[in-house]
Design a protein around this motif. Structure first.
Motif, PDB file in Angstrom:
ATOM      1  N   PRO A  60      15.177  -8.720  -9.397  1.00 42.07           N
ATOM      2  CA  PRO A  60      14.667  -9.992  -9.917  1.00 42.07           C
ATOM      3  C   PRO A  60      13.294 -10.323  -9.302  1.00 42.07           C
ATOM      4  CG  PRO A  60      16.959 -10.208  -9.239  1.00 42.07           C
ATOM      5  CD  PRO A  60      16.496  -8.861  -8.757  1.00 42.07           C
ATOM      6  N   THR A  61      12.459 -11.002 -10.069  1.00 39.14           N
ATOM      7  CA  THR A  61      11.133 -11.370  -9.573  1.00 39.14           C
ATOM      8  C   THR A  61      11.269 -12.313  -8.379  1.00 39.14           C
ATOM      9  OG1 THR A  61      10.231 -11.161 -11.797  1.00 39.14           O
ATOM     10  CG2 THR A  61       8.938 -12.411 -10.191  1.00 39.14           C
ATOM     11  N   VAL A  62      10.541 -12.000  -7.317  1.00 37.52           N
ATOM     12  CA  VAL A  62      10.631 -12.785  -6.088  1.00 37.52           C
ATOM     13  C   VAL A  62       9.518 -13.819  -6.003  1.00 37.52           C
ATOM     14  CG1 VAL A  62      10.563 -12.680  -3.552  1.00 37.52           C
ATOM     15  CG2 VAL A  62      11.809 -10.941  -4.840  1.00 37.52           C
ATOM     16  N   LEU A  63       8.291 -13.411  -6.275  1.00 37.02           N
ATOM     17  CA  LEU A  63       7.142 -14.307  -6.121  1.00 37.02           C
ATOM     18  C   LEU A  63       6.565 -14.676  -7.478  1.00 37.02           C
ATOM     19  CD1 LEU A  63       5.141 -12.863  -3.068  1.00 37.02           C
ATOM     20  CD2 LEU A  63       6.755 -14.770  -3.116  1.00 37.02           C
ATOM     21  N   PHE A  64       6.431 -15.976  -7.688  1.00 44.82           N
ATOM     22  CA  PHE A  64       5.757 -16.511  -8.850  1.00 44.82           C
ATOM     23  C   PHE A  64       4.448 -17.168  -8.384  1.00 44.82           C
ATOM     24  CE2 PHE A  64      10.162 -16.256 -10.210  1.00 44.82           C
ATOM     25  CZ  PHE A  64      10.043 -15.736 -11.508  1.00 44.82           C
ATOM     26  N   PRO A  65       3.551 -17.515  -9.315  1.00 41.30           N
ATOM     27  CA  PRO A  65       2.265 -18.115  -8.905  1.00 41.30           C
ATOM     28  C   PRO A  65       2.405 -19.306  -7.964  1.00 41.30           C
ATOM     29  CG  PRO A  65       2.194 -17.538 -11.217  1.00 41.30           C
ATOM     30  CD  PRO A  65       3.596 -17.260 -10.773  1.00 41.30           C
ATOM     31  N   LEU A  66       3.437 -20.147  -8.157  1.00 37.54           N
ATOM     32  CA  LEU A  66       3.605 -21.308  -7.297  1.00 37.54           C
ATOM     33  C   LEU A  66       3.911 -20.889  -5.857  1.00 37.54           C
ATOM     34  CD1 LEU A  66       3.674 -24.384  -7.213  1.00 37.54           C
ATOM     35  CD2 LEU A  66       6.122 -24.295  -7.753  1.00 37.54           C
ATOM     36  N   HIS A  67       4.682 -19.819  -5.691  1.00 32.64           N
ATOM     37  CA  HIS A  67       4.987 -19.327  -4.348  1.00 32.64           C
ATOM     38  C   HIS A  67       3.715 -18.840  -3.651  1.00 32.64           C
ATOM     39  CE1 HIS A  67       8.998 -18.369  -6.459  1.00 32.64           C
ATOM     40  NE2 HIS A  67       9.137 -19.512  -5.793  1.00 32.64           N
ATOM     41  N   ILE A  68       2.894 -18.100  -4.383  1.00 36.33           N
ATOM     42  CA  ILE A  68       1.657 -17.568  -3.796  1.00 36.33           C
ATOM     43  C   ILE A  68       0.698 -18.705  -3.452  1.00 36.33           C
ATOM     44  CG2 ILE A  68      -0.356 -16.105  -4.246  1.00 36.33           C
ATOM     45  CD1 ILE A  68       1.459 -14.362  -5.994  1.00 36.33           C
ATOM     46  N   ALA A 105      13.831 -14.578   0.825  1.00 35.12           N
ATOM     47  CA  ALA A 105      12.628 -13.737   0.879  1.00 35.12           C
ATOM     48  C   ALA A 105      11.386 -14.590   1.134  1.00 35.12           C
ATOM     49  CB  ALA A 105      12.483 -12.958  -0.425  1.00 35.12           C
ATOM     50  N   PHE A 106      11.328 -15.768   0.483  1.00 31.16           N
ATOM     51  CA  PHE A 106      10.168 -16.645   0.669  1.00 31.16           C
ATOM     52  C   PHE A 106      10.125 -17.180   2.095  1.00 31.16           C
ATOM     53  CE2 PHE A 106       7.974 -20.757   0.355  1.00 31.16           C
ATOM     54  CZ  PHE A 106       6.783 -20.343  -0.209  1.00 31.16           C
ATOM     55  N   ALA A 107      11.280 -17.580   2.629  1.00 28.55           N
ATOM     56  CA  ALA A 107      11.319 -18.091   4.002  1.00 28.55           C
ATOM     57  C   ALA A 107      10.884 -17.020   4.989  1.00 28.55           C
ATOM     58  CB  ALA A 107      12.722 -18.589   4.336  1.00 28.55           C
ATOM     59  N   VAL A 108      11.344 -15.782   4.786  1.00 28.29           N
ATOM     60  CA  VAL A 108      10.931 -14.682   5.675  1.00 28.29           C
ATOM     61  C   VAL A 108       9.423 -14.480   5.570  1.00 28.29           C
ATOM     62  CG1 VAL A 108      11.151 -12.214   6.154  1.00 28.29           C
ATOM     63  CG2 VAL A 108      13.179 -13.554   5.583  1.00 28.29           C
ATOM     64  N   LEU A 109       8.881 -14.585   4.355  1.00 26.71           N
ATOM     65  CA  LEU A 109       7.428 -14.442   4.185  1.00 26.71           C
ATOM     66  C   LEU A 109       6.673 -15.511   4.960  1.00 26.71           C
ATOM     67  CD1 LEU A 109       6.529 -13.488   0.487  1.00 26.71           C
ATOM     68  CD2 LEU A 109       5.656 -12.450   2.575  1.00 26.71           C
ATOM     69  N   VAL A 165      10.387  -7.961   4.970  1.00 28.53           N
ATOM     70  CA  VAL A 165      10.667  -8.850   3.844  1.00 28.53           C
ATOM     71  C   VAL A 165      11.492  -8.114   2.784  1.00 28.53           C
ATOM     72  CG1 VAL A 165       9.655 -10.293   2.044  1.00 28.53           C
ATOM     73  CG2 VAL A 165       8.581 -10.187   4.281  1.00 28.53           C
ATOM     74  N   MET A 166      11.181  -6.847   2.543  1.00 30.32           N
ATOM     75  CA  MET A 166      11.951  -6.068   1.572  1.00 30.32           C
ATOM     76  C   MET A 166      13.398  -5.894   2.025  1.00 30.32           C
ATOM     77  SD  MET A 166      10.316  -5.162  -1.182  1.00 30.32           S
ATOM     78  CE  MET A 166      11.194  -3.695  -1.747  1.00 30.32           C
TER      79      MET A 166
END
Length: 393
Positions: free
Chosen positions: A216-224, A300-304, A280-281
């Motif tokens: 599944p997609t992890v990062l979307f534009p809002l996350h970046i 994944a976002f929190a780890v990033l 992260v992976m």
């Protein structure tokens, strides 16, 4: 080391004054010594320059005895071949002068026109030369040096125009202070560039790899965009406000032919980024088997985010540990960290914000695990710094 004047007095009681002053009957009164003392911080500045690998050469028009006395107060030694006088310099060829300047620290009775030859000899030997001066006759030497430094207080307009830098306080210690500031700026630029490269590797990787692997997609534009809200202040403000490292004036001068950012610094930054990407992976794969898709994305976002903060702390010092960097004052850093953690908590646990980020509620224990993984992503780099410090005497 004093400039000495003899003082005499005489009286005349007649009507016809002598034609010249030497016809008076003078009586010797005494000697008057004029001192031009060094500023209080000069000896310390010379010592600091020597520790930084900067060679200091004194060039003066004074007599050798005066030059030696002032040099001793400043902490300069004549060198194995003694001092060089203007009369000696006149009889030296350019090659001989270049060889002589390799060991001479004090030049006395030097005419302004001879300063240019000294600068050219030092440059021919491969040195990076900074030259100070204040007079019109100093202009050629100031222009020929890599860095001409004119005196802003007593300097002439010609000298100031020919120089690259003008000292407002006419103080040699200000030059050493400028070197210290320049080294700090250079260090902070490299730290910032290392961080920028390292932090974007996991972001780019997490934007591409899950798609290529069929996850599944992890990062979307809002996350970046959220991550950039942390990255941009870190680059433009946190590293800019980093204080100078304790050994900044104990290092030899860097090779001016080397690029600002490349070689080992570039390689280590890439390795930092790849290490963070691997963590992260692994966290994403771990969360995919035990959490919902939204929970996996939140993990994944929190780890990033935690990896991002760990990279900031790890890159604050080229040799010091991450633990030691916690105690180095930088108010801007803690403002950015506090804001990042506060915003992370909001997007994870405020329902309407979490829905915008496509997150499901992340258990607190998993959030603690994300913090631990973020720290683990830079532990190998911290170990490398410890090994490097032990290898370097």
């Amino acid at each position: 080391g004093l400039r000495v004047l003899a003082v005499a007095g005489g009286r005349f009681d007649g009507e016809d004054w002598p034609a010249i002053e030497h016809d008076f009957d003078f009586e010797f009164i005494g000697l008057l010594g004029l001192a031009d003392p060094l500023r209080a911080g000069i000896p310390q500045a010379v010592t600091e320059a020597h520790n930084a690998g900067i060679r200091v050469v004194m060039i003066t028009g004074d007599y050798p005895a005066t030059a030696l006395a002032i040099a001793a107060q400043a902490g300069l030694q004549p060198g194995p071949h003694g001092l060089l006088t203007g009369d000696e310099l006149t009889h030296l060829s350019d090659t001989e002068l270049q060889q002589r300047m390799g060991s001479v620290q004090i030049c006395a009775r030097i005419a302004p026109t001879q300063k240019l030859r000294i600068v050219q000899a030092l440059k021919a030997a491969g040195g990076v030369v900074a030259m100070t001066g204040d007079g019109v006759n100093d202009a050629p030497a100031l222009k020929a040096a890599h860095v001409g430094v004119a005196m802003g207080g007593r300097g002439t307009d010609v000298a100031r125009e020919a120089a690259s830098i003008v000292l407002l306080d006419d103080n040699f210690a200000s030059i050493v202070g400028a070197v210290r500031l320049g080294r700090r700026i250079f260090d902070n630029l490299r730290k910032s560039m290392s961080y920028i490269l390292a932090v974007h590797v996991p972001i780019a990787g997490m934007a591409l790899l899950p798609v290529l692997l069929g996850w599944p997609t992890v990062l979307f534009p809002l996350h970046i965009a959220f991550l950039e809200l942390v990255i941009d202040p870190a680059c433009s403000m946190v590293f800019e406000n980093e204080p100078a490292e304790s050994d900044v004036m104990q290092r030899p001068p860097r090779d001016v032919t080397q690029p600002l950012f490349g070689g080992m610094a570039l390689g280590l930054a890439l390795l930092q980024g790849l290490g963070a990407l691997a963590v992260v992976m692994l966290a994403t794969a771990w969360g995919a088997g035990q959490l919902t898709e939204g929970g996996m994305r939140a993990l994944a976002f929190a780890v990033l985010v935690f990896t991002n903060l760990a990279l900031i702390f790890s890159n604050r010092s080229r040799a010091g540990s991450l633990w030691a960097s916690l105690w180095v004052p930088n108010r801007t850093l803690w403002m950015v960290v506090t804001a990042a953690l506060g915003l992370l908590g909001l997007v994870l646990y405020v329902p309407w914000l979490a829905s915008l980020f496509l997150f499901d509620a992340l258990p607190v224990s998993w959030l603690a695990g994300a913090a631990g993984l973020g720290l683990a992503s830079v532990l190998w780099f911290e170990l490398l710094k410890i090994i490097k410090c032990k290898m370097v005497p």
